[in-house]
Write an enzyme that holds these catalytic residues in place. Structure first.
Site, PDB file in Angstrom:
ATOM      1  NE  ARG A 133      -3.935  12.957  -1.407  1.00 22.17           N
ATOM      2  CZ  ARG A 133      -2.606  13.009  -1.233  1.00 22.17           C
ATOM      3  NH1 ARG A 133      -2.051  12.300  -0.267  1.00 22.17           N
ATOM      4  NH2 ARG A 133      -1.858  13.736  -2.036  1.00 22.17           N
ATOM      5  CE1 TYR A 135      -0.451  10.900  -6.936  1.00 26.33           C
ATOM      6  CE2 TYR A 135      -1.119   9.052  -8.313  1.00 26.33           C
ATOM      7  CZ  TYR A 135      -0.361   9.565  -7.270  1.00 26.33           C
ATOM      8  OH  TYR A 135       0.471   8.744  -6.570  1.00 26.33           O
ATOM      9  CG  ASP A 166       7.892   7.605   2.890  1.00 27.10           C
ATOM     10  OD1 ASP A 166       8.335   6.495   3.255  1.00 27.10           O
ATOM     11  OD2 ASP A 166       7.303   7.764   1.801  1.00 27.10           O
ATOM     12  CG  ASP A 171       6.386   4.965  -3.140  1.00 25.98           C
ATOM     13  OD1 ASP A 171       5.574   4.164  -2.629  1.00 25.98           O
ATOM     14  OD2 ASP A 171       6.508   6.147  -2.766  1.00 25.98           O
ATOM     15  CG  ASP A 203       8.066   8.973  -1.119  1.00 23.46           C
ATOM     16  OD1 ASP A 203       8.201   7.736  -1.214  1.00 23.46           O
ATOM     17  OD2 ASP A 203       7.004   9.556  -1.422  1.00 23.46           O
TER      18      ASP A 203
END
Length: 293
Positions: A133, A135, A166, A171, A203
């Site tokens: 993955r 961005y 989540d 984060d 999240d």
């Protein structure tokens, strides 16, 4: 077999002695120090909901080739033993300062994350549908996690539309001017919190700044961010709102009136998710596929 090599020290030594509320299972790292009722205790046990613990200087080792499926960034103590960046790096450093672990350096697009389901929870590149993955565009801030936090997926947050956690550490979006390195441990102070809702899951994004940043002394709460980093909070919200749109997914939403909450609220989020993590590693809550090592 992929080579394993030491690539960097994970920031400054994270150490200290603070007051602890409890303790739990044995941990493989070196001796911890903690006070209880004014007495210094020596113990080889992981300490929970501490304001600080002592751990040795941390280094990171990479295994495999970057941007490959087998690439991992492991954390080791000064004896060479692997430790978990999620479980073994202390959260609190005292006086409202916390350890923050960089997963994705600013101005990069490779989506790195702590592998919460692997032993010692190394940092790896995220995958989806068999692909690595990335961005769709660079993230403009250092991005990573607060160790010893967990967003409980069984807990509905009444203040954020009843959304469930989540199942990941909390984060952090660190807004300082320097680009961090993968696995670097920075000392940060929280400034604000954004309640992102991603496909129905809560999240949290804690906005913080490194203590080493030149403008760090100028910002202590959400209003200071707008004054000294004008437009940054809006840019963070819009970036996380829109980054999945190029992949054909809907925009993410935000609770709490679509506005960043202040520092006190951010500290509340950190406290609650630290308590949830403590329950997780004490086996008070089923861990599912999460690694507690």
């Amino acid at each position: 077999m992929a080579a394993t090599r030491v690539i960097a020290s994970a920031g400054n030594a994270v150490s200290g002695i603070l007051l602890c509320k409890g303790q739990s299972r044995a941990a493989p790292q070196s001796l911890n120090l903690c006070f209880r009722n004014g007495r210094l205790l020596n113990q080889r046990r992981r300490l929970f909901t501490c304001n600080a613990i002592h751990i040795p200087q941390v280094q990171i080792k990479e295994a495999g080739q970057p941007e490959s499926f087998d690439y991992r960034v492991f954390f080791v103590d000064n004896s060479g033993k692997k430790i978990s960046p999620w479980h073994d790096i202390p959260l609190h450093l005292g006086d409202g300062v916390f350890n923050f672990i960089v997963e994705i350096p600013k101005e990069s697009s490779t989506k790195m994350e702590v592998a919460t389901d692997e032993v010692y929870t190394p940092i790896k590149q995220d995958t989806k549908k068999g692909n690595l993955r990335y961005y769709p565009y660079n993230i403009n801030w250092n991005y990573g996690l607060l160790p010893q936090t967990w967003e409980d997926p069984s807990l509905a947050n009444a203040e954020v539309e009843g959304a469930f956690g989540d199942n990941d550490p909390v984060d952090v979006v660190e807004i300082g001017e320097s680009q961090g390195k993968i696995g670097q441990v920075l000392k940060v102070k929280p400034l604000a919190a954004l309640a992102m809702i991603d496909e129905g899951e809560l999240d949290w994004k804690i906005v913080a700044i490194s203590l080493d940043d030149p403008r760090g002394p100028l910002v202590n709460d959400v209003d200071d961010v707008e004054k000294h980093f004008p437009g940054t909070l809006t840019a963070i919200r819009d970036w996380f709102r829109d980054y999945k749109i190029p992949d054909g997914k809907p925009a993410n939403r935000f609770g709490l009136g679509n506005k960043p909450a202040n520092k006190d609220y951010a500290l509340k989020v950190i406290t609650e998710t630290n308590e949830a993590w403590a329950k997780l590693v004490k086996r008070s809550i089923p861990s599912g596929e999460l690694s507690l090592v």
